[in-house]
Every structure is written in structure tokens, then in C-alpha cells.
Design an enzyme around this catalytic site. Sequence first.
Site, short mmCIF file in Angstrom:
data_model
loop_
_atom_site.label_atom_id
_atom_site.label_comp_id
_atom_site.label_asym_id
_atom_site.label_seq_id
_atom_site.Cartn_x
_atom_site.Cartn_y
_atom_site.Cartn_z
N ARG A 167 35.21 32.57 42.94
CA ARG A 167 35.78 33.17 44.24
C ARG A 167 37.14 33.62 44.28
O ARG A 167 37.75 34.49 44.57
CB ARG A 167 35.41 32.40 45.59
CG ARG A 167 36.19 31.21 45.77
CD ARG A 167 35.32 30.21 46.70
NE ARG A 167 34.18 29.79 46.10
CZ ARG A 167 32.82 29.58 46.42
NH1 ARG A 167 32.81 29.93 47.77
NH2 ARG A 167 31.86 29.31 45.82
N THR A 168 38.25 32.79 43.75
CA THR A 168 39.67 33.02 43.89
C THR A 168 39.76 34.32 42.78
O THR A 168 40.50 35.03 43.24
CB THR A 168 40.44 31.89 43.22
OG1 THR A 168 40.02 30.55 43.98
CG2 THR A 168 41.82 32.10 43.18
N ARG A 200 45.92 30.47 37.03
CA ARG A 200 45.28 29.22 37.33
C ARG A 200 45.04 28.31 36.05
O ARG A 200 44.91 28.70 34.94
CB ARG A 200 43.83 29.42 37.87
CG ARG A 200 42.90 28.08 37.66
CD ARG A 200 41.42 28.34 38.49
NE ARG A 200 41.81 28.49 39.94
CZ ARG A 200 40.77 28.39 40.67
NH1 ARG A 200 39.39 28.22 40.29
NH2 ARG A 200 41.08 28.18 41.89
N HIS A 255 47.24 24.55 45.65
CA HIS A 255 46.19 25.81 45.48
C HIS A 255 46.69 26.70 46.94
O HIS A 255 46.13 26.52 47.94
CB HIS A 255 44.84 25.44 45.59
CG HIS A 255 44.11 26.61 45.50
ND1 HIS A 255 44.43 27.98 45.25
CD2 HIS A 255 42.65 26.74 45.15
CE1 HIS A 255 43.36 28.79 45.00
NE2 HIS A 255 42.15 27.82 45.20
N LYS A 288 41.60 31.07 19.10
CA LYS A 288 41.98 31.17 17.71
C LYS A 288 43.13 30.50 17.33
O LYS A 288 43.97 30.40 16.42
CB LYS A 288 42.42 32.76 17.33
CG LYS A 288 41.01 33.66 17.37
CD LYS A 288 41.47 35.15 17.47
CE LYS A 288 40.70 35.94 17.70
NZ LYS A 288 41.26 37.69 17.77
#
Lengths: 182, 308
Positions: free
Chosen positions: B57-58, B107, B135, B85
Amino acid sequence: MIEKAYILNESDMDRVIKRISHEILERNKGSENLVIIGLQKRGVPLAHRIAANIEQFEGNRVQTGKLDITFYRDDYDRRIKSDIQKTDIPFDVRDKNVILVDDVLFTGRSIRAALDAIIDLGRPRTIQLVVLVDRGHRELPIRADYVGKNLPTSRNEQVSVKLRETDAEDSVILVEGMEDAK
Amino acid sequence: MLSKKSILSVDDLDTGEIMQVLESADSFMDISRREIKKVPTLRGKTVASLFFEPSTRTRISFEIAAKRLSADIVNFSAQASSLLKGETIMDTLRTILSMQVDLLVIRHRDSGTVKLMDSVVNVPVINAGDGKHQHPTQALLDIYTIKNHFNRLEGLKVALVGDYINSRVARSCQSLFEKMGLEVTIVAPAMLLPEDWSGFKVEHSIDRIIEDTDILYMLRMQFERQDRKLYPSVREYNRYLSLDMKRLSRMKKDSVVMHPGPVNRGIEIYDEIMELAKEKGNNILIDEQVTAGVAVRMALLYLVLGQS
């Protein structure tokens, strides 16, 4: 700020708005299919006055809305506004003759933004522009369909419009200003 | 417009700025309800969203918010990147910045990483959640949802229920809610609280507050952040912390239920209530929170990018 000239007083303004209301009815052959949208913030009370006049002349009420153009401005980087005013257009503009109302027409940039904003809401049949004062200095190819008062100004003058709904009195005054007004 | 370049924590905004975000969000809510859900305001701006931890959702909410403002948005997710990598996070960051982006939404699973990344870049950063730390956009959309529902904030009683210790949502909400004049109670057993909770108002069972609270805010059990098992069993959780129909029926008439999602059905909230939430006219605001999220994030993008 120095007051240079008194352009319109209360009764002048009343007559000007009545004349514009008649012109709108004349050009559109009545009030059918008309809607009136005022630009925040002084276009809004002007839109209501025109609607009230039309009701008085024709006996029917046309719908009115208000529009804030903050999100459509082309100078967002330079003047972000925190006091975003309400946009409230409680009707469908599709196929309507939209009467757009603002107090002062200057560079034309606000009107350009307003045209985009209205067209995002639907495709009107026409958009016609009412301004109380046209002070010149256009930067875009935009003109008004109904003008209260043509007022040639210099760039360092300002046009101060006061309305009783927002400023407790009706007046248009030309003042010497520091920078471009509006 | 905002005093700080970036929004890393709810504490980066003062009360006036928070009100400004909420008021702007109102206008953006209107845009989201229109037929053409787009305004040209951020045309030509590029937003990069960097998700080093999964999110539905974010991430989608920020993406929709940016697109409705006509910004271009590129999404980076760690699972499909050169991090696999062996590229370091800082090198990845430099690569992305070399492409002239105007704002980063980040995030990360570790607390503080977003702040560290912010300190080395000169574009604004919006924290989309860092570890157990903060948050801020969730807390802002929650306060917006509350304000929209109650038409006021001052004096409302809110209970944050459940996994406090692992929850960045809880920490952000607690400090934002208190700043805006709400009375916050944490409902959690000692093992889901930090070592020092002397400054908090704490209850250990939902039954102690259920009849009195205006807002029952259920926190998600953060299984992915629990290095060791912090709670004995689901049955134990259900007994003290879960919302079932019986408890729902004991709530005050005008009270509401909130949850930041995704809901662990049968743990924080029972299945029947989630089904009930689909019907109209209930007081479960979970969907309203998601809707508000887009408007609030549009407001933040607008205000943060407006200062540059």
C-alpha cells in the site's frame, strides 16, 4: 501605497455588474444551459452577484461554482501557496456555457490556468470570461468577453478591488504599488 | 514552506505544518474524486521510490500520489536490483541520483538507514518506513482520517493496541497524536513494550479500554521483525489483545476501529469484523485510511517539492 484614482464606487459597481449580467443574457439568448464559475477569491462573490441579477431578470436560478487554480499555475516553483482555497463545482460542466468570473485581468496567466482546470472537469460548449477590470499587460493571447472597466495602467501600479463580501466595501482603486499586483 | 528539507520523522513537522498538510490534503481528496484525477502541478519533476523492504500500500499509494500530480515516478525494489549483484546501498543511491531525480521516497528494513541516506543527498527525502523507527506518512494519514471522521482532534482518546515494540507505526502515531492533543494509551503486554515505558499510559488488556476509547488503533503483529518469539501463542494474543465481535459490540457508539494494514486476520482483528468492514456505514476506517493515504502523500509531495 498611494491612492492615485478612484475608479468605481459602490453604485458604479452595481451598475457595471447589472450591465454585464444583461450582456451575458443577450449573447447567450437567455440563461438556459448557463453556469457561472467564480475564480477564488474575489471572482466568487462577483459570480454570485451575476447569478442573483440573472435570477431577478429572468426568474430562474443558474448554478454557481468556485474554482481555485493553485494546482494549475505555471509558477509553482516560485510561489507555492499554502492557503489553497476550495474548489467547489457541484455540477457537470459538459456541454454547458461556462461563464468564468474574475476581478482583474492582467497577465492572463490565471485565466490560462483556470481554462485548463475547467477543461479537466469536462468539455464545456463554451467558456466566456467576465472581468470587473481589464488592466492590460497581457502575456498570453487571452481576452475577456465581458469587461466592467477597461483601465490602462502602468506595471508599477496596482488595482485594488474590494468587495463587500470579502472586504466590507465595494470599490476599485488605482494605487501606486511596489511590484506587479495580483 | 516546510522548515525541513526532508520528512524523516513526524517530529520534522511542527503543529502549524501538520495542519497545513491536513488542509492541503482536503483539496487533493477532491481531485481524487473527480473523473480526471490529475493536475499538472508537479509536471517535469521526477520522484524515485526506493523500497529495500516489501510493501504494497505505501509504494502504490506514493506512486498514485505522484502520478495524480503529474510527476514522473520510478520504482526501485531491492529484490529486482543490482544489490543482488553486490552493489552497496550507497552506490545504488549515487547511481539513482546521477539520473537527476528531484525527490526520494525511501523504505528500509533497518532503523536509521533512511536518515543516513538523507544525510548524503541534496534532494528531499520522504521516509516511507525505516525498521522499527518511524513511518511518518502513515501517522499523518491516520490523523487526517481521524480529523475527517470526528471533525476535531483535541481530547480524543486513542488506544494503540498490540505489538508496540516492533512497530514504527506505533512510534510515529504516538508522538503525532500526542502533539495534536489526543490522549494516547498503549495496550500491550510488558514483553511487547520497550524496557522503559515510564512515560506512557499503559494497559495490558484491551478489555480495560474498550468501552472508553474513541479510536481503537490495532497494530500489526510484526512477525518479520521478531528475532525471537515475543509472544507465547495466538490464543494468548486473542485473549488480551484481539478485536472480536463481542468486544466490538462493547465499544462506544461513535467510536472507530483503525489498522495500518496489512491485517493478520484472526490475530489483531477477527475475520467476521473484516467481512463487516466491507459493508457501508460501519465504524471500521481501514479503507478510509488507505484512501486518505493518497491525498496526504499528494500534499506532502506538493509541499516538499514546493520549497526547492
